[in-house]
Scaffold this motif. Structure first.
Motif, PDB file in Angstrom:
ATOM      1  N   ILE A  74       0.857  -1.188   0.000  1.00  0.00           N
ATOM      2  CA  ILE A  74       0.000   0.000   0.000  1.00  0.00           C
ATOM      3  C   ILE A  74       0.894   1.239   0.000  1.00  0.00           C
ATOM      4  O   ILE A  74       1.827   1.344   0.804  1.00  0.00           O
ATOM      5  CB  ILE A  74      -0.919   0.025   1.232  1.00  0.00           C
ATOM      6  N   GLY A  75       0.590   2.187  -0.875  1.00  0.00           N
ATOM      7  CA  GLY A  75       1.387   3.402  -0.959  1.00  0.00           C
ATOM      8  C   GLY A  75       1.118   4.372   0.180  1.00  0.00           C
ATOM      9  O   GLY A  75       0.365   4.084   1.121  1.00  0.00           O
ATOM     10  N   SER A  76       1.705   5.534   0.084  1.00  0.00           N
ATOM     11  CA  SER A  76       1.583   6.542   1.130  1.00  0.00           C
ATOM     12  C   SER A  76       0.280   7.328   0.991  1.00  0.00           C
ATOM     13  O   SER A  76      -0.250   7.506  -0.105  1.00  0.00           O
ATOM     14  CB  SER A  76       2.769   7.513   1.063  1.00  0.00           C
ATOM     15  N   SER A  77      -0.239   7.781   2.129  1.00  0.00           N
ATOM     16  CA  SER A  77      -1.451   8.620   2.194  1.00  0.00           C
ATOM     17  C   SER A  77      -2.632   7.957   1.505  1.00  0.00           C
ATOM     18  O   SER A  77      -3.434   8.615   0.839  1.00  0.00           O
ATOM     19  CB  SER A  77      -1.166   9.993   1.580  1.00  0.00           C
ATOM     20  N   THR A  78      -2.756   6.651   1.684  1.00  0.00           N
ATOM     21  CA  THR A  78      -3.812   5.873   1.047  1.00  0.00           C
ATOM     22  C   THR A  78      -4.827   5.421   2.078  1.00  0.00           C
ATOM     23  O   THR A  78      -4.474   5.093   3.211  1.00  0.00           O
ATOM     24  CB  THR A  78      -3.209   4.661   0.305  1.00  0.00           C
ATOM     25  N   GLN A  79      -6.105   5.394   1.695  1.00  0.00           N
ATOM     26  CA  GLN A  79      -7.186   4.951   2.565  1.00  0.00           C
ATOM     27  C   GLN A  79      -7.695   3.602   2.076  1.00  0.00           C
ATOM     28  O   GLN A  79      -7.957   3.428   0.891  1.00  0.00           O
ATOM     29  CB  GLN A  79      -8.320   5.973   2.575  1.00  0.00           C
ATOM     30  N   THR A  80      -7.835   2.660   3.010  1.00  0.00           N
ATOM     31  CA  THR A  80      -8.258   1.314   2.658  1.00  0.00           C
ATOM     32  C   THR A  80      -9.273   0.797   3.676  1.00  0.00           C
ATOM     33  O   THR A  80      -9.453   1.373   4.744  1.00  0.00           O
ATOM     34  CB  THR A  80      -7.066   0.330   2.642  1.00  0.00           C
ATOM     35  N   GLY A  81      -9.881  -0.327   3.334  1.00  0.00           N
ATOM     36  CA  GLY A  81     -10.612  -1.100   4.326  1.00  0.00           C
ATOM     37  C   GLY A  81      -9.639  -2.037   5.014  1.00  0.00           C
ATOM     38  O   GLY A  81      -8.501  -1.683   5.286  1.00  0.00           O
ATOM     39  N   GLY A  82     -10.070  -3.263   5.297  1.00  0.00           N
ATOM     40  CA  GLY A  82      -9.181  -4.235   5.900  1.00  0.00           C
ATOM     41  C   GLY A  82      -8.205  -4.800   4.883  1.00  0.00           C
ATOM     42  O   GLY A  82      -8.497  -4.864   3.682  1.00  0.00           O
ATOM     43  N   LEU A  83      -7.039  -5.213   5.354  1.00  0.00           N
ATOM     44  CA  LEU A  83      -6.007  -5.819   4.510  1.00  0.00           C
ATOM     45  C   LEU A  83      -5.765  -7.231   5.013  1.00  0.00           C
ATOM     46  O   LEU A  83      -5.384  -7.413   6.171  1.00  0.00           O
ATOM     47  CB  LEU A  83      -4.716  -5.002   4.573  1.00  0.00           C
ATOM     48  N   GLU A  84      -5.959  -8.241   4.141  1.00  0.00           N
ATOM     49  CA  GLU A  84      -5.842  -9.632   4.574  1.00  0.00           C
ATOM     50  C   GLU A  84      -5.155 -10.475   3.510  1.00  0.00           C
ATOM     51  O   GLU A  84      -5.501 -10.396   2.329  1.00  0.00           O
ATOM     52  CB  GLU A  84      -7.218 -10.226   4.866  1.00  0.00           C
ATOM     53  N   THR A  85      -4.218 -11.301   3.937  1.00  0.00           N
ATOM     54  CA  THR A  85      -3.593 -12.285   3.072  1.00  0.00           C
ATOM     55  C   THR A  85      -3.283 -13.526   3.893  1.00  0.00           C
ATOM     56  O   THR A  85      -3.121 -13.443   5.114  1.00  0.00           O
ATOM     57  CB  THR A  85      -2.329 -11.744   2.389  1.00  0.00           C
ATOM     58  N   VAL A  86      -3.214 -14.670   3.221  1.00  0.00           N
ATOM     59  CA  VAL A  86      -2.864 -15.909   3.914  1.00  0.00           C
ATOM     60  C   VAL A  86      -1.365 -16.152   3.802  1.00  0.00           C
ATOM     61  O   VAL A  86      -0.661 -16.275   4.801  1.00  0.00           O
ATOM     62  CB  VAL A  86      -3.668 -17.104   3.350  1.00  0.00           C
ATOM     63  N   ASN A  87      -0.870 -16.228   2.570  1.00  0.00           N
ATOM     64  CA  ASN A  87       0.555 -16.469   2.340  1.00  0.00           C
ATOM     65  C   ASN A  87       1.159 -15.253   1.650  1.00  0.00           C
ATOM     66  O   ASN A  87       1.125 -15.134   0.426  1.00  0.00           O
ATOM     67  CB  ASN A  87       0.754 -17.719   1.481  1.00  0.00           C
ATOM     68  N   GLY A  88       1.686 -14.359   2.438  1.00  0.00           N
ATOM     69  CA  GLY A  88       2.250 -13.124   1.906  1.00  0.00           C
ATOM     70  C   GLY A  88       2.285 -12.066   2.982  1.00  0.00           C
ATOM     71  O   GLY A  88       1.602 -12.168   3.994  1.00  0.00           O
ATOM     72  N   GLY A  89       3.088 -11.050   2.758  1.00  0.00           N
ATOM     73  CA  GLY A  89       3.217  -9.979   3.732  1.00  0.00           C
ATOM     74  C   GLY A  89       2.346  -8.782   3.380  1.00  0.00           C
ATOM     75  O   GLY A  89       1.785  -8.683   2.289  1.00  0.00           O
ATOM     76  N   ILE A  90       2.247  -7.862   4.343  1.00  0.00           N
ATOM     77  CA  ILE A  90       1.543  -6.591   4.153  1.00  0.00           C
ATOM     78  C   ILE A  90       2.529  -5.472   4.474  1.00  0.00           C
ATOM     79  O   ILE A  90       3.135  -5.459   5.549  1.00  0.00           O
ATOM     80  CB  ILE A  90       0.320  -6.479   5.081  1.00  0.00           C
ATOM     81  N   ARG A  91       2.671  -4.534   3.535  1.00  0.00           N
ATOM     82  CA  ARG A  91       3.568  -3.404   3.760  1.00  0.00           C
ATOM     83  C   ARG A  91       2.846  -2.126   3.355  1.00  0.00           C
ATOM     84  O   ARG A  91       2.357  -2.022   2.223  1.00  0.00           O
ATOM     85  CB  ARG A  91       4.867  -3.557   2.962  1.00  0.00           C
ATOM     86  N   ALA A  92       2.773  -1.175   4.281  1.00  0.00           N
ATOM     87  CA  ALA A  92       2.070   0.082   4.033  1.00  0.00           C
ATOM     88  C   ALA A  92       3.025   1.253   4.200  1.00  0.00           C
ATOM     89  O   ALA A  92       3.842   1.277   5.127  1.00  0.00           O
ATOM     90  CB  ALA A  92       0.887   0.231   4.988  1.00  0.00           C
ATOM     91  N   GLY A  93       2.907   2.235   3.315  1.00  0.00           N
ATOM     92  CA  GLY A  93       3.713   3.439   3.406  1.00  0.00           C
ATOM     93  C   GLY A  93       3.213   4.381   4.488  1.00  0.00           C
ATOM     94  O   GLY A  93       2.394   4.011   5.336  1.00  0.00           O
ATOM     95  N   THR A  94       3.681   5.600   4.437  1.00  0.00           N
ATOM     96  CA  THR A  94       3.338   6.580   5.468  1.00  0.00           C
ATOM     97  C   THR A  94       1.868   7.001   5.353  1.00  0.00           C
ATOM     98  O   THR A  94       1.263   6.964   4.286  1.00  0.00           O
ATOM     99  CB  THR A  94       4.219   7.823   5.356  1.00  0.00           C
ATOM    100  N   ASN A  95       1.306   7.372   6.507  1.00  0.00           N
ATOM    101  CA  ASN A  95      -0.033   7.965   6.586  1.00  0.00           C
ATOM    102  C   ASN A  95      -1.140   7.059   6.042  1.00  0.00           C
ATOM    103  O   ASN A  95      -2.108   7.530   5.444  1.00  0.00           O
ATOM    104  CB  ASN A  95      -0.061   9.316   5.862  1.00  0.00           C
ATOM    105  N   LEU A  96      -1.012   5.772   6.291  1.00  0.00           N
ATOM    106  CA  LEU A  96      -2.095   4.845   5.962  1.00  0.00           C
ATOM    107  C   LEU A  96      -3.302   5.108   6.860  1.00  0.00           C
ATOM    108  O   LEU A  96      -3.155   5.351   8.058  1.00  0.00           O
ATOM    109  CB  LEU A  96      -1.631   3.405   6.184  1.00  0.00           C
ATOM    110  N   THR A  97      -4.505   5.013   6.283  1.00  0.00           N
ATOM    111  CA  THR A  97      -5.736   4.945   7.069  1.00  0.00           C
ATOM    112  C   THR A  97      -6.466   3.675   6.658  1.00  0.00           C
ATOM    113  O   THR A  97      -6.950   3.579   5.525  1.00  0.00           O
ATOM    114  CB  THR A  97      -6.646   6.158   6.836  1.00  0.00           C
ATOM    115  N   ALA A  98      -6.512   2.701   7.555  1.00  0.00           N
ATOM    116  CA  ALA A  98      -7.211   1.441   7.305  1.00  0.00           C
ATOM    117  C   ALA A  98      -8.412   1.383   8.230  1.00  0.00           C
ATOM    118  O   ALA A  98      -8.263   1.459   9.455  1.00  0.00           O
ATOM    119  CB  ALA A  98      -6.289   0.242   7.542  1.00  0.00           C
ATOM    120  N   THR A  99      -9.612   1.228   7.668  1.00  0.00           N
ATOM    121  CA  THR A  99     -10.821   1.262   8.485  1.00  0.00           C
ATOM    122  C   THR A  99     -11.128  -0.073   9.133  1.00  0.00           C
ATOM    123  O   THR A  99     -12.114  -0.201   9.864  1.00  0.00           O
ATOM    124  CB  THR A  99     -12.027   1.701   7.632  1.00  0.00           C
ATOM    125  N   ALA A 100     -10.313  -1.082   8.888  1.00  0.00           N
ATOM    126  CA  ALA A 100     -10.448  -2.384   9.548  1.00  0.00           C
ATOM    127  C   ALA A 100      -9.040  -2.941   9.754  1.00  0.00           C
ATOM    128  O   ALA A 100      -8.047  -2.269   9.473  1.00  0.00           O
ATOM    129  CB  ALA A 100     -11.320  -3.329   8.729  1.00  0.00           C
TER     130      ALA A 100
END
Length: 223
Positions: A74-100
């Motif tokens: 996920i890039g910077s200053s991005t708004q998302t819902g929930g982030l889910e994966t089974v086999n893999g990582g999650i990487r978010a840039g600066t100023n993430l807003t995740a509502t779940a």
């Protein structure tokens, strides 16, 4: 937690296998095989794939992001819902807003400065790293290191569950670091051995199952 993620995997594979190879619904994107990419400043609905990574650019707005086999970036200053994966990582840039929440089974999670996660952060096998990030829920994990970095705030607690399953080769105990000016409002519960380091400026709730090692340098000196 594992059962929930396996349910996610099965439901995604079943639902998407019945769909077209590539479908747009309410500006969302669903695939069975293949990666998904959303450009900077774009707006999309849910992003779902079974076999593939998902990348979202800076300043974008998307709903829930889910994959089974693949990472999420996920890039910077991005708004998302929930982030889910089974086999893999999650990487978010600066100023993430995740509502779940942010959840993986086998993969690491990292959120850079200024992040807000309105839910829990959880993984089974993988490290978690937060820098100046606010989490309204708890942090839940089994194996892997955890860094609640400088100026981060966890409204819920931290829970390390006891490992179950096959007898695996003995490995180093996970390292848990509560960094400078970090704050954990809830309890810290450890059902397995960990190395716990708490900065002198940090604040935490009650601690059970581990003994905190205090440090006052930018990073701790490991045993």
């Amino acid at each position: 937690m594992t059962r929930t993620r396996l349910t996610l995997a099965l439901s995604l594979m079943t639902a998407l296998s019945l769909a077209a190879p590539l479908a747009f619904a309410d500006d969302g994107i669903s695939k069975v095989n293949g990666s998904i990419s959303v450009g900077s400043s774009e707006r999309r609905g849910d992003l779902e794939t079974v076999n593939g990574s998902i990348k979202v650019g800076d300043n974008a707005r998307v709903e829930d992001v889910q994959t089974v086999n693949g990472g999420i970036v996920i890039g910077s200053s991005t708004q998302t819902g929930g982030l889910e994966t089974v086999n893999g990582g999650i990487r978010a840039g600066t100023n993430l807003t995740a509502t779940a929440g942010l959840e993986t089974v086998n993969g690491s999670i990292f959120v850079d400065r200024g992040g807000t996660v309105r839910g829990k952060v959880s993984t089974v096998n993988g490290a978690i790293g937060l820098v100046d990030t606010d989490v309204t829920g708890s942090i839940e994990t089994v194996n892997g290191d955890l860094t609640v970095g400088v100026d981060s705030h966890i409204s819920g607690g931290i829970h390390y569950s006891k490992p179950h399953g096959l007898n695996l080769p003995e490995r180093r105990a996970p390292r848990v670091i509560i960094g400078p000016n970090a704050r954990v409002d809830g309890s810290l519960v450890f059902e397995r051995e960990v190395e716990l380091y708490v900065h002198s400026s940090a604040k935490t709730g009650s601690i059970s199952g581990a003994t905190a090692i205090a440090f006052n340098t930018p990073t701790p000196q490991f045993k």
